[in-house]
Structure formats: C-alpha cells, structure tokens
Design a protein around this motif. Structure first.
Motif, mmCIF file in Angstrom:
data_model
loop_
_atom_site.group_PDB
_atom_site.id
_atom_site.type_symbol
_atom_site.label_atom_id
_atom_site.label_comp_id
_atom_site.label_asym_id
_atom_site.label_seq_id
_atom_site.Cartn_x
_atom_site.Cartn_y
_atom_site.Cartn_z
ATOM 1 N N LEU A 1 0.812 -1.218 0.000
ATOM 2 C CA LEU A 1 0.000 0.000 0.000
ATOM 3 C C LEU A 1 0.847 1.270 0.000
ATOM 4 O O LEU A 1 0.319 2.369 -0.183
ATOM 5 C CB LEU A 1 -0.926 0.015 1.226
ATOM 6 N N VAL A 2 2.147 1.118 0.213
ATOM 7 C CA VAL A 2 3.045 2.274 0.302
ATOM 8 C C VAL A 2 3.627 2.555 -1.077
ATOM 9 O O VAL A 2 4.167 1.657 -1.722
ATOM 10 C CB VAL A 2 4.181 2.006 1.310
ATOM 11 N N PRO A 3 3.535 3.796 -1.550
ATOM 12 C CA PRO A 3 4.102 4.128 -2.864
ATOM 13 C C PRO A 3 5.605 3.848 -2.909
ATOM 14 O O PRO A 3 6.307 4.005 -1.915
ATOM 15 C CB PRO A 3 3.839 5.632 -3.006
ATOM 16 N N ASP A 4 6.078 3.424 -4.081
ATOM 17 C CA ASP A 4 7.500 3.179 -4.271
ATOM 18 C C ASP A 4 7.926 3.789 -5.601
ATOM 19 O O ASP A 4 7.543 3.290 -6.651
ATOM 20 C CB ASP A 4 7.788 1.684 -4.256
ATOM 21 N N PRO A 5 8.642 4.907 -5.567
ATOM 22 C CA PRO A 5 9.196 5.568 -4.373
ATOM 23 C C PRO A 5 8.132 6.329 -3.590
ATOM 24 O O PRO A 5 7.142 6.778 -4.160
ATOM 25 C CB PRO A 5 10.227 6.525 -4.959
ATOM 26 N N SER A 6 8.377 6.446 -2.317
ATOM 27 C CA SER A 6 7.417 7.108 -1.434
ATOM 28 C C SER A 6 7.630 8.607 -1.349
ATOM 29 O O SER A 6 6.753 9.346 -0.902
ATOM 30 C CB SER A 6 7.523 6.516 -0.031
ATOM 31 N N GLY A 7 8.820 9.063 -1.752
ATOM 32 C CA GLY A 7 9.188 10.466 -1.546
ATOM 33 C C GLY A 7 9.919 10.679 -0.242
ATOM 34 O O GLY A 7 10.294 11.800 0.083
ATOM 35 N N ASP A 8 10.103 9.590 0.518
ATOM 36 C CA ASP A 8 10.830 9.655 1.799
ATOM 37 C C ASP A 8 10.335 10.762 2.718
ATOM 38 O O ASP A 8 11.118 11.584 3.218
ATOM 39 C CB ASP A 8 12.332 9.843 1.553
ATOM 40 N N PRO A 9 9.038 10.830 2.987
ATOM 41 C CA PRO A 9 8.545 11.892 3.870
ATOM 42 C C PRO A 9 9.071 11.736 5.290
ATOM 43 O O PRO A 9 9.205 10.619 5.793
ATOM 44 C CB PRO A 9 7.033 11.692 3.835
ATOM 45 N N THR A 10 9.382 12.846 5.925
ATOM 46 C CA THR A 10 9.786 12.822 7.324
ATOM 47 C C THR A 10 8.536 12.717 8.185
ATOM 48 O O THR A 10 7.618 13.529 8.064
ATOM 49 C CB THR A 10 10.566 14.099 7.694
ATOM 50 N N MET A 11 8.495 11.688 9.040
ATOM 51 C CA MET A 11 7.336 11.436 9.885
ATOM 52 C C MET A 11 7.733 11.565 11.347
ATOM 53 O O MET A 11 8.756 11.026 11.767
ATOM 54 C CB MET A 11 6.766 10.047 9.621
ATOM 55 N N ALA A 12 6.921 12.266 12.095
ATOM 56 C CA ALA A 12 7.170 12.441 13.525
ATOM 57 C C ALA A 12 6.040 11.800 14.311
ATOM 58 O O ALA A 12 4.867 12.119 14.096
ATOM 59 C CB ALA A 12 7.267 13.919 13.881
ATOM 60 N N PHE A 13 6.400 10.873 15.190
ATOM 61 C CA PHE A 13 5.412 10.306 16.097
ATOM 62 C C PHE A 13 5.473 11.088 17.398
ATOM 63 O O PHE A 13 6.503 11.110 18.078
ATOM 64 C CB PHE A 13 5.679 8.825 16.362
ATOM 65 N N LEU A 14 4.355 11.746 17.741
ATOM 66 C CA LEU A 14 4.308 12.585 18.933
ATOM 67 C C LEU A 14 3.459 11.933 20.019
ATOM 68 O O LEU A 14 2.338 11.485 19.755
ATOM 69 C CB LEU A 14 3.711 13.955 18.597
ATOM 70 N N TYR A 15 3.996 11.922 21.219
ATOM 71 C CA TYR A 15 3.216 11.520 22.392
ATOM 72 C C TYR A 15 2.746 12.803 23.062
ATOM 73 O O TYR A 15 3.559 13.645 23.460
ATOM 74 C CB TYR A 15 4.053 10.689 23.360
ATOM 75 N N ILE A 16 1.443 12.953 23.187
ATOM 76 C CA ILE A 16 0.853 14.192 23.701
ATOM 77 C C ILE A 16 -0.012 13.878 24.912
ATOM 78 O O ILE A 16 -0.837 12.963 24.876
ATOM 79 C CB ILE A 16 -0.026 14.874 22.624
ATOM 80 N N ARG A 17 0.166 14.655 25.975
ATOM 81 C CA ARG A 17 -0.768 14.640 27.101
ATOM 82 C C ARG A 17 -0.915 16.082 27.565
ATOM 83 O O ARG A 17 -0.224 16.545 28.464
ATOM 84 C CB ARG A 17 -0.279 13.734 28.236
ATOM 85 N N GLY A 18 -1.805 16.800 26.893
ATOM 86 C CA GLY A 18 -1.973 18.207 27.194
ATOM 87 C C GLY A 18 -0.890 19.029 26.518
ATOM 88 O O GLY A 18 0.084 18.501 25.976
ATOM 89 N N ARG A 19 -1.046 20.333 26.584
ATOM 90 C CA ARG A 19 -0.124 21.219 25.876
ATOM 91 C C ARG A 19 1.263 21.285 26.516
ATOM 92 O O ARG A 19 2.221 21.751 25.879
ATOM 93 C CB ARG A 19 -0.721 22.629 25.799
#
Length: 342
Positions: free
Chosen positions: A213-231
C-alpha cells in the motif's frame, strides 16, 4: 478521564518514569528539503484498522502439555495447565497473542491495555499506573500467568509465583524483528505451537500486504510520532520507541532518528519542532483529544511552521493498537499507509 485515557499506551508510563527527558534536541536535523507531498494526503486523517477485534487463527486448539519453556527471569519453566490464563504486559501484546491463538476462552483476567472487544469484559488486574495487583490476580485462581520483563512491580510477580501459579516471563521489546519470535514463544508456552506457526504466517502476510500500500518511491517523507498529554507534555519518539520501526516500514524518515535522539521519547520545543520540519505527524487519538483533537495538535508550539502543519497532515490512531505489535501489526501498518498516502 475516561477508561480509554486510563489505558494510554502503558509502556509509555514506564518510559516516562525511567527516562531523564531532555528539554530539546542536542543536534538539529539537517535535511535536504524535498517535495514528498505528491504522495501524501493533506488534512487530518484517522487510521482505522480493518478489524478492531482479534481474530483467532483456530477455534480453541488443544494444548499439548506439559511443555518446558525458557522464562526471562526464572529460567526453564514447565507449563502443565492452561485452563485459566492471565496475560499482563504494558502494551497488551501478550493478551492479543493468546486470543489470536484461539485460547481466549481460557483467559480469566487482563491488563488495562488489553482492551479489544473480545477481552474488554474480563476483570482487570492492573491499576491506572499499569502495575500488576497480586491480590487481584490470585483472586481469579489462574493456572498460568504470562507477563513481560517490564511488568511491574517485580515483587508482585514473585508473590504470584510463590503462591504456586506457573509464571512465564517474556522479553519486553516490541518491534518487527522480534515479533515472530514472541508469537512463537507464547504459542509454545501454551502448548499450541502449530497455531503459533499459523499466526506468524498470517501476520507476516498482512505485513506484506501493508507494504504494497506504500508508494515506491514514497518520496521519503519525514514522519514524527508525537506523544501528547496536554499542551505541556509533548514528546517526540526516537530509536527504540517502536514508532521508528513502523515509520521505516512506511518508507518514511523518522524525525526522532534523523535528529539523533538517544532515548525512545524526548521532550520537544517549538524551535526543535520547526527544525525537524516533519511532513507528517502521527499521534494517538486519545492524546490528541487532550489538546482538542487534530485541530488542537496543529496549534501546538512550532507545528504550524512545519510542512505537516501547513498541510494539516495529522494522522491519528487508537492508542491500544499503535505500538503493541503482535498479531495486529500488519493491520496497523495498513491503516497508517492508507491514512498517510493517497
């Protein structure tokens, strides 16, 4: 807060108490700004698994017992009875594996992270901090307790074992490299090795389907996984968090890894967020809810000045699934791929 918030990715509680969290990045990300946007969905997205429950590979397979297995803390352990099982680890992975093997009807208790529909009605043996309650476990008269080496407190695990309950301790790491081994190890401990092979085959097939399901090439996007609990609590995932593994499978560039983080989760400032400049933000739905949902995430410090912020690329996914791995990891990857890419 509601039950879903209380069941926030439990292993993060351990991470947050174990890590000394730094206030910002030590090394800024130096990246050649490319244009991956052609492959990416704009606007907030929700990654939804095709099946939110755990589907067994067999219906109540017969356990071949006794079986002797290695326990991380206790050495060789002989399992003789799987009629009353409790599986408790901070990610809910062990419970999902037991149900996926077809032995869900044998489970008499669960941890707060094991919250899929088939298991949610079972008694809970961990508290809000995801600590195991020995009295709650023993009250259910289990014949077998499955835990990970990160299950706390260790004294409770020892107390249960000293009371005569067979205890098997599994490694705590959750990633793709160890996923098949963990499922096979649990299956062996339950005396259903053949069902374990079926589960590994199904999971690996789902992972391969997700990769398609992932495009190839994908464009190598930078992805950030954020853990959030309030501001006031905003952490960026880095190496060893599990999120880096998922991002690699999605053919993305992990923002935390690119920033040379040394911890699984590190506090991030507005300046560091802008420097990281992710193309996509991945968050837990329940964490996003603490700041007003995806729209609130876009107002967090520095986010508006990133590619993700300018294109409103926030992908949310349920906390009970995102980092558990186990039998659901292929479905998680597929859900994320569909939400991230066009």
């Amino acid at each position: 807060m509601g039950a879903s918030i209380r069941s926030v990715r439990a292993w993060l509680v351990v991470v947050l108490t174990a890590l000394t969290v730094s206030a910002c990045f030590v090394t800024p990300i130096e990246q050649d700004r490319h244009s991956p946007g052609a492959h990416l969905r704009n606007g907030p997205q929700t990654a939804v698994l095709d099946d939110t429950d755990v589907t067994p590979v067999e219906d109540d397979p017969t356990s071949t017992l006794p079986v002797t297995v290695d326990s991380v803390r206790y050495g060789p352990v002989t399992v003789t009875d799987t009629s009353r099982i409790i599986a408790a680890d901070i990610s809910g992975t062990l419970g999902s594996i037991v149900f996926a093997l077809g032995l869900g009807s044998h489970v008499v208790g669960r941890d707060t992270s094991t919250a899929f529909p088939s298991a949610v009605g079972l008694p809970v043996v961990t508290n809000r901090g995801h600590s195991l309650n020995a009295e709650s476990v023993l009250a259910l008269a289990p014949t077998l307790l499955l835990v990970s080496e990160s299950t706390v407190p260790a004294t409770a695990v020892d107390q249960i074992r000293d009371s005569g309950v067979t205890v098997v301790v599994f490694p705590a790491i959750r990633d793709l490299a160890s996923n098949d081994t963990l499922m096979r190890s649990v299956a062996k401990a339950l005396g259903v090795a053949a069902a374990g092979e079926k589960l590994v085959e199904r999971t690996d097939t789902q992972i391969e389907a997700a990769r398609d399901l992932v495009p190839d090439p994908s464009g190598d996007p930078t992805m950030a996984f954020l853990y959030i609990r309030g501001r006031n609590l905003l952490l960026l995932a880095g190496p060893g968090s599990g999120a880096d593994d998922l991002i690699a499978e999605l053919r993305g560039r992990d923002a935390g890894e690119a920033a040379q983080l040394t911890g699984a989760f590190t506090a991030i400032t507005a300046e560091a967020m802008i420097t990281a400049d992710p193309d996509v933000l991945i968050v837990m739905t329940q964490g996003a809810d603490t700041v007003g949902g995806p729209d609130g995430v876009l107002t967090l410090p520095g986010v508006a000045d990133t590619e993700a912020g300018r294109n409103r690329r926030v992908v949310q996914i349920d906390e009970s699934k995102i980092l558990a791995f186990g039998p659901d990891v292929g479905l998680v990857l597929a859900a994320l791929a569909k939400a991230i890419y066009t």
